[in-house]
Enzyme design. Sequence first.
Site, PDB file in Angstrom:
ATOM      1  N   CYS A   2       0.841  -1.195   0.000  1.00 46.15           N
ATOM      2  CA  CYS A   2       0.000   0.000   0.000  1.00 46.15           C
ATOM      3  C   CYS A   2       0.882   1.254   0.000  1.00 46.15           C
ATOM      4  O   CYS A   2       2.042   1.212   0.377  1.00 46.15           O
ATOM      5  CB  CYS A   2      -0.957   0.046   1.174  1.00 46.15           C
ATOM      6  SG  CYS A   2      -2.067  -1.353   1.302  1.00 46.15           S
ATOM      7  N   ARG A  27       5.651  -0.761  -4.501  1.00 48.39           N
ATOM      8  CA  ARG A  27       5.310  -1.361  -3.216  1.00 48.39           C
ATOM      9  C   ARG A  27       4.267  -2.468  -3.351  1.00 48.39           C
ATOM     10  O   ARG A  27       4.071  -3.245  -2.431  1.00 48.39           O
ATOM     11  CB  ARG A  27       4.792  -0.275  -2.257  1.00 48.39           C
ATOM     12  CG  ARG A  27       5.844   0.754  -1.893  1.00 48.39           C
ATOM     13  CD  ARG A  27       5.232   1.920  -1.142  1.00 48.39           C
ATOM     14  NE  ARG A  27       4.675   1.526   0.132  1.00 48.39           N
ATOM     15  CZ  ARG A  27       5.347   1.510   1.283  1.00 48.39           C
ATOM     16  NH1 ARG A  27       6.616   1.860   1.284  1.00 48.39           N
ATOM     17  NH2 ARG A  27       4.777   1.157   2.401  1.00 48.39           N
ATOM     18  N   TRP A  74      -3.328  -2.587  -1.442  1.00 51.29           N
ATOM     19  CA  TRP A  74      -3.061  -4.022  -1.583  1.00 51.29           C
ATOM     20  C   TRP A  74      -4.089  -4.726  -0.712  1.00 51.29           C
ATOM     21  O   TRP A  74      -4.108  -4.548   0.502  1.00 51.29           O
ATOM     22  CB  TRP A  74      -1.637  -4.326  -1.136  1.00 51.29           C
ATOM     23  CG  TRP A  74      -1.153  -5.714  -1.437  1.00 51.29           C
ATOM     24  CD1 TRP A  74      -0.617  -6.163  -2.610  1.00 51.29           C
ATOM     25  CD2 TRP A  74      -1.131  -6.827  -0.535  1.00 51.29           C
ATOM     26  NE1 TRP A  74      -0.266  -7.483  -2.494  1.00 51.29           N
ATOM     27  CE2 TRP A  74      -0.573  -7.924  -1.240  1.00 51.29           C
ATOM     28  CE3 TRP A  74      -1.528  -7.012   0.790  1.00 51.29           C
ATOM     29  CZ2 TRP A  74      -0.394  -9.177  -0.658  1.00 51.29           C
ATOM     30  CZ3 TRP A  74      -1.369  -8.261   1.369  1.00 51.29           C
ATOM     31  CH2 TRP A  74      -0.797  -9.326   0.655  1.00 51.29           C
ATOM     32  N   ASN A 100      -3.039   2.561   5.416  1.00 50.32           N
ATOM     33  CA  ASN A 100      -2.224   1.351   5.284  1.00 50.32           C
ATOM     34  C   ASN A 100      -2.265   0.607   6.610  1.00 50.32           C
ATOM     35  O   ASN A 100      -2.270   1.230   7.677  1.00 50.32           O
ATOM     36  CB  ASN A 100      -0.769   1.694   4.980  1.00 50.32           C
ATOM     37  CG  ASN A 100      -0.589   2.375   3.652  1.00 50.32           C
ATOM     38  OD1 ASN A 100      -1.478   2.359   2.806  1.00 50.32           O
ATOM     39  ND2 ASN A 100       0.580   2.981   3.455  1.00 50.32           N
ATOM     40  N   GLY A 101      -2.232  -0.716   6.571  1.00 45.44           N
ATOM     41  CA  GLY A 101      -2.233  -1.490   7.795  1.00 45.44           C
ATOM     42  C   GLY A 101      -3.497  -2.306   7.940  1.00 45.44           C
ATOM     43  O   GLY A 101      -4.294  -2.457   7.005  1.00 45.44           O
ATOM     44  N   GLU A 485      17.664 -18.813  -2.186  1.00 46.96           N
ATOM     45  CA  GLU A 485      17.420 -17.475  -2.721  1.00 46.96           C
ATOM     46  C   GLU A 485      17.227 -17.518  -4.237  1.00 46.96           C
ATOM     47  O   GLU A 485      16.367 -16.809  -4.781  1.00 46.96           O
ATOM     48  CB  GLU A 485      18.570 -16.546  -2.345  1.00 46.96           C
ATOM     49  CG  GLU A 485      18.479 -15.136  -2.908  1.00 46.96           C
ATOM     50  CD  GLU A 485      17.277 -14.335  -2.438  1.00 46.96           C
ATOM     51  OE1 GLU A 485      17.037 -13.255  -3.014  1.00 46.96           O
ATOM     52  OE2 GLU A 485      16.572 -14.790  -1.504  1.00 46.96           O
ATOM     53  N   LYS A 489      13.821 -16.273  -6.195  1.00 46.28           N
ATOM     54  CA  LYS A 489      13.799 -15.286  -7.270  1.00 46.28           C
ATOM     55  C   LYS A 489      13.006 -15.810  -8.468  1.00 46.28           C
ATOM     56  O   LYS A 489      12.222 -15.083  -9.074  1.00 46.28           O
ATOM     57  CB  LYS A 489      15.221 -14.913  -7.710  1.00 46.28           C
ATOM     58  CG  LYS A 489      16.004 -14.096  -6.702  1.00 46.28           C
ATOM     59  CD  LYS A 489      15.585 -12.651  -6.605  1.00 46.28           C
ATOM     60  CE  LYS A 489      14.658 -12.318  -5.491  1.00 46.28           C
ATOM     61  NZ  LYS A 489      14.982 -12.583  -4.146  1.00 46.28           N
ATOM     62  N   GLU A 492       9.231 -15.966  -7.590  1.00 49.17           N
ATOM     63  CA  GLU A 492       8.643 -14.641  -7.370  1.00 49.17           C
ATOM     64  C   GLU A 492       8.255 -13.947  -8.664  1.00 49.17           C
ATOM     65  O   GLU A 492       7.169 -13.364  -8.759  1.00 49.17           O
ATOM     66  CB  GLU A 492       9.647 -13.737  -6.625  1.00 49.17           C
ATOM     67  CG  GLU A 492       9.687 -13.907  -5.139  1.00 49.17           C
ATOM     68  CD  GLU A 492      10.662 -12.926  -4.500  1.00 49.17           C
ATOM     69  OE1 GLU A 492      10.300 -12.330  -3.479  1.00 49.17           O
ATOM     70  OE2 GLU A 492      11.785 -12.757  -5.026  1.00 49.17           O
ATOM     71  N   HIS A 508      16.344 -37.541  -0.080  1.00 50.67           N
ATOM     72  CA  HIS A 508      15.302 -37.728   0.929  1.00 50.67           C
ATOM     73  C   HIS A 508      13.964 -37.150   0.468  1.00 50.67           C
ATOM     74  O   HIS A 508      13.198 -36.612   1.268  1.00 50.67           O
ATOM     75  CB  HIS A 508      15.731 -37.091   2.254  1.00 50.67           C
ATOM     76  CG  HIS A 508      16.963 -37.714   2.831  1.00 50.67           C
ATOM     77  ND1 HIS A 508      16.938 -38.865   3.586  1.00 50.67           N
ATOM     78  CD2 HIS A 508      18.275 -37.377   2.719  1.00 50.67           C
ATOM     79  CE1 HIS A 508      18.166 -39.198   3.946  1.00 50.67           C
ATOM     80  NE2 HIS A 508      19.001 -38.293   3.428  1.00 50.67           N
ATOM     81  N   LYS A 607       6.417  -4.885  -1.897  1.00 56.26           N
ATOM     82  CA  LYS A 607       7.818  -4.647  -1.574  1.00 56.26           C
ATOM     83  C   LYS A 607       8.043  -4.595  -0.069  1.00 56.26           C
ATOM     84  O   LYS A 607       8.969  -5.195   0.449  1.00 56.26           O
ATOM     85  CB  LYS A 607       8.277  -3.335  -2.221  1.00 56.26           C
ATOM     86  CG  LYS A 607       9.745  -2.995  -1.978  1.00 56.26           C
ATOM     87  CD  LYS A 607      10.660  -4.028  -2.591  1.00 56.26           C
ATOM     88  CE  LYS A 607      12.112  -3.673  -2.430  1.00 56.26           C
ATOM     89  NZ  LYS A 607      12.999  -4.764  -2.898  1.00 56.26           N
TER      90      LYS A 607
END
Length: 612
Positions: A2, A27, A74, A100-101, A485, A489, A492, A508, A607
């Site tokens: 947001c 964001r 968002w 926001n929140g 990581e 990426k 995402e 395993h 973000k």
Amino acid sequence: MCGIVGYTGSRQCCPILLKGLQRLEYRGYDSAGLAIADESRIEVVKEAGKIQVLAAKLKDHPPKGTTGIGHTRWATHGSPSFENAHPHFDCSETIIVVHNGIIENAETLRVQLLNEGHQFKSETDTEVLAHLIESCREKEDSTLEAAVANALRLVEGTYGLAVMSVLDPHVIVGARKGSPLIVGLGRGEHFLASDVSAILEHTRDAIYLGEGELVVLTPDNYRLFNLQEKALVKEVEHITWELDEIETGGYTHYMEKEIFEQPNSVAMALRRRIDPRRGEVYLDGLNLDEDELKKIRRITLTGCGTSWHAALIGEYLIEQCARISVDVDYASELRYRKPVLGPHDVVIGISQSGETADTLAAMREARALGSRILAICNVVGSTIAREADGGIYIHAGPEIGVASTKAFTGQVTVLSLLAILLGRSNGTMSHERATHLLKELNRVPELMAETLAGSARLMDLASSFGNEHNALYLGRGINFPVALEGALKLKEISYIHAEGYPAAEMKHGPIALIDEKMPVIFLATRGPGMDKILSNMSEVRARKGRILAVVTEGDELLVGQADQIFSIPDCDPLITPLLSIVPLQLLAYYVAVLRGCDVDQPRNLAKSVTVE
């Protein structure tokens, strides 16, 4: 997650708000809107979808007025839709709010307000705030700022808030708790924003609101106070970022730009902090003297997503360099699992934005248990930076792409410095070893540039991934977090399902997935366990898996062992993650571009995650 932007002054504010919202797009959001006041009414324009849709609606008939607020949403409460997009009015369309929140007691408040006769038009918790402020103002016959303070005393949850009223057409009231809000100071005008990028074009002077703090903005003045309506005085901070740092600068995407900025961002993280000849590290921001450093026996590193992966690398670095026990916890788990922490523990929160809700909450929980709290973050003046007892800025500059790249390598760089500092302080690392590692770190910007020079090779390799649905990333030791990581990426930004595993764990479970359709990416750089990696590669080949290996330049052992190879320059194995992650970032980027994905704003992601 947001975004908020507000303006009050003498200029027509519609273009200022719209440009501010565009700078907040990174964001993450699914709808956008703005509200502009004139002397008799507040005009609202909002739309579900991208800001381009809102901009098209505003093009022919922009609202007139010199005070306004804007928002990118968002979705949390209610689906992305016109009705749920911000801003939100009260019943009389006198008070309007962007937020926001998350208001945790929104449903309880909604029932109370319904019983008072209020009517709601959306599913959002934000609309509850508008009606609650209206209720408080009617009951107390108070000013707008007093009504906002009274309402927020009834609220449980988090908020970054901007409020206007048609009765006070040149006033904006802002408030924050758990969600960042910044006041921008100008001459005859003032700004409000959730991120400095929204206002950097207009001012460099800012005040960061703290928890439970409010501000009243008019064109010529601002007043700060807390929820008890006690006046506050806060320091004005100067923003040092340059405007071109938040532009793409000739690159196609922010993520591409930020990948290629890494030689410089790592150099900035090292700047004035090392003396390779003397084997010394200088991290004054930790606020720990030599005796305190020597006494550290246990460290907990905590973060979310990419920052958690950096923490895992930090665990290897600190334990090997300083022989100090390190635990790594997801912040979202640490805050709830009743951790065994106390006065002899050091807890380090890692966050790019410095506003990550779970990381902040975990640090507060650790502080309540008596631990010393440190931070590694990128944003100067952020909540995490201000609440920590000390810490290290990574100085990566603005990171706009949602998928973190240069912040990750910045975090790993400063964790390397911290590991060497601790090792030298407690005597477990020799002067010779420290000197060697610092010289290696000093070479990283140059070695990164060499690695990036091979980007065309990654572009070619990416073409073989375009139609894949799964990928497996494998590494051992300090390269295992790099595998995690790299997989993150890819998933995402390209939406290909990818998993990272320790290479030994392949047997395993994941080995059951391997066939000719499964690409397997190995981190096979020179170092301990190399013979084991070769064995794992043989197991994949036996099952017809396709292998892409990231290897050390000149390593002949791997010729013929992989279908495709990408080489990185030789360096000390402890420094390897700073180079081995680069081809994985580029691979993910090029795959996403080839698949036509929205690289900088991948679906459903934000973000800065300022809610749980």
